[in-house]
Design an enzyme around this catalytic site. Structure first.
Site, PDB file in Angstrom:
ATOM      1  CG  HIS A 241      -7.480  -2.648 -62.528  1.00  0.00           C
ATOM      2  ND1 HIS A 241      -8.153  -3.504 -61.696  1.00  0.00           N
ATOM      3  CD2 HIS A 241      -8.579  -1.474 -62.353  1.00  0.00           C
ATOM      4  CE1 HIS A 241      -8.748  -3.932 -62.751  1.00  0.00           C
ATOM      5  NE2 HIS A 241      -8.938  -2.922 -63.924  1.00  0.00           N
ATOM      6  NE  ARG A 298       5.055  -0.635 -53.478  1.00  0.00           N
ATOM      7  CZ  ARG A 298       3.408  -1.119 -53.521  1.00  0.00           C
ATOM      8  NH1 ARG A 298       3.585  -1.327 -51.740  1.00  0.00           N
ATOM      9  NH2 ARG A 298       3.186  -0.885 -54.813  1.00  0.00           N
TER      10      ARG A 298
END
Length: 442
Positions: A241, A298
């Site tokens: 992942h 972010r």
């Protein structure tokens, strides 16, 4: 709206490694001073030597780069008027952003309210749905009764499903469950992992999209309400992942689908009153239907591929937005120029399950030439520390077309020299040579 500009003179970088160096370079070009912070393993790190000032972090009861009070105290000591969180560590921590704001220091990123809202995956999905963004069917786990959970899965979404941590990302607290008999153990493991990683063990379950494409949209928003998207990045090549190869644009999107996904991303950013840089992540199924996955509040690791195809400096734009400036670009002015691919070069052994490796970089030679960029926090002779992410460098290649970018990446990998630690360069070569990858079939 008449907002007063807040000129930034000195930025404390609440991070380390290549992203700290990336911020130092952008700030230096803007004439802004920089302060590096470092833990004991990073005493001789490159970002520490490159910054205008450096301050050591003391190990107390937690990882030093996560010590909010200590970081803000240092910022006050050195008279930093802004803090850039980079990515990782505290970059998506709403409490940190709020503490920075409360200290009267400019936080180079979104508001703590936006971070908190979009960091709660369940709340984020609800907001996405209200903004007209397609979401993956799923539900919050609100009981310990595994049988009841299994029955709800069968009734509402069907197996296979993905268990995810409500409070985090990066693959932690995540489990794929195809067999209902494995549900109980998977829930228990995901809960423990989420609790350890995020101090929040709450989970949610969503339908697992078979053979998905991972498409994310970069957005920018200023304080005056101007919000734009900078097209997409394809991040479907992953392990555990975690992204390994990223590229822009995606080979599979039509202009119409790109526009539709971009509009959804902008609408969602506006719905949470977002400012600064962020990324809306989607999954795309085999029927070319897309679904909201999450928002990263972010700067992304893979931001360079967007910079190369759009001709922008995202870090400089982050700083300018934090100062109160209006975005200097509009949606209509943006065009896709060529194709860019990023390979994350890790100190990991692909032949041994991508297990991290540590040791001294006995030889480190970066490739060079037209269309090649290397973002790294290392020099030859430095040690890969066991305490932190084993990313050695990001290798980014840009070409006029996707085949050009692949050929340039292949050439760059062959020029790259690493000795002393196992690394993922050979895996990168395998990907670039893979017929399916070359055809865009992941």
């Amino acid at each position: 709206m008449n907002l007063k500009l807040r000129s930034i003179k000195k930025i404390l970088i609440a991070n380390r490694g290549e992203i700290a160096i990336r911020i130092i370079r952008a700030a230096r070009e803007l004439g802004i001073g920089t302060v590096a912070i470092y833990s004991e393993p990073d005493k001789y790190a490159l970002h520490v030597r490159m910054a205008d000032e450096c301050m050591s972090l003391k190990f107390q009861d937690m990882e030093p780069y996560l010590d909010i009070d200590q970081i803000i105290d240092i910022a006050k000591q050195v008279d930093a008027d802004a803090i850039h969180p980079g990515y990782g560590f505290l970059s998506e921590n709403a409490a940190f952003a709020q503490a920075v704001e409360n200290a009267g220091i400019n936080y180079i990123g979104p508001s703590h309210q936006a971070i908190a809202l979009m960091g709660d995956k369940v709340a984020a999905k609800k907001l996405a749905a209200s903004a007209g963004v397609p979401i993956i069917p799923g539900f919050l786990v609100d009981t310990d009764d595994t049988v009841a959970i299994a029955n709800r899965i069968e009734k509402e979404i069907g197996f296979p499903v993905l268990i995810k941590a409500r409070a985090g990302g990066g693959g932690r607290g995540m489990r794929l469950v195809s067999d209902p008999t494995l549900l109980a153990d998977s829930l228990a493991m995901a809960h423990r992992e989420a609790q350890d990683a995020f101090r929040d063990g709450q989970l949610f379950i969503e339908k697992y999209i078979v053979r998905p494409r991972h498409i994310e949209i970069q957005i920018l928003a200023d304080e005056k309400g101007n919000t734009i998207h900078l097209f997409e990045r394809e991040c479907s090549i992953q392990r555990r992942h975690q992204k390994v190869v990223e590229e822009a644009p995606s080979i599979i999107l039509t202009d119409e689908l790109r526009s539709e996904m971009g509009e959804c991303a902008v609408n969602l950013a506006r719905a949470c009153n977002y400012k600064n840089a962020g990324t809306i992540e989607f999954v795309l199924d085999e029927q070319m239907q897309f679904f909201f996955l999450e928002m990263n509040t972010r700067l992304q690791v893979e931001h360079p591929v967007t910079e190369l195809i759009c001709g922008v400096d995202l870090v400089k734009l982050q700083i300018k937005i934090a100062e109160g400036h209006t975005l200097p670009i509009t949606q209509k002015s943006l065009k896709i120029h060529g194709h860019a691919i990023e390979l994350r070069v890790y100190a990991e052994d692909p032949a041994n399950g991508f297990l991290p490796d540590i040791g001294k970089l006995q030889k480190l030679r970066f490739p060079d030439g037209p269309g090649i960029r290397v973002d790294s926090g290392y020099e030859e002779g430095m040690e890969i520390p066991v305490e932190y992410d084993p990313l050695i460098a990001k290798l980014i290649c840009h070409g006029a077309t996707r085949p050009d970018a692949i050929a340039r990446m292949h050439r760059a990998i062959n020029e790259f020299r690493i000795e002393g630690v196992q690394n993922t360069l050979q895996f990168g070569r395998f990907v670039m040579e893979d017929p399916d990858f070359r055809k865009g079939k992941f």
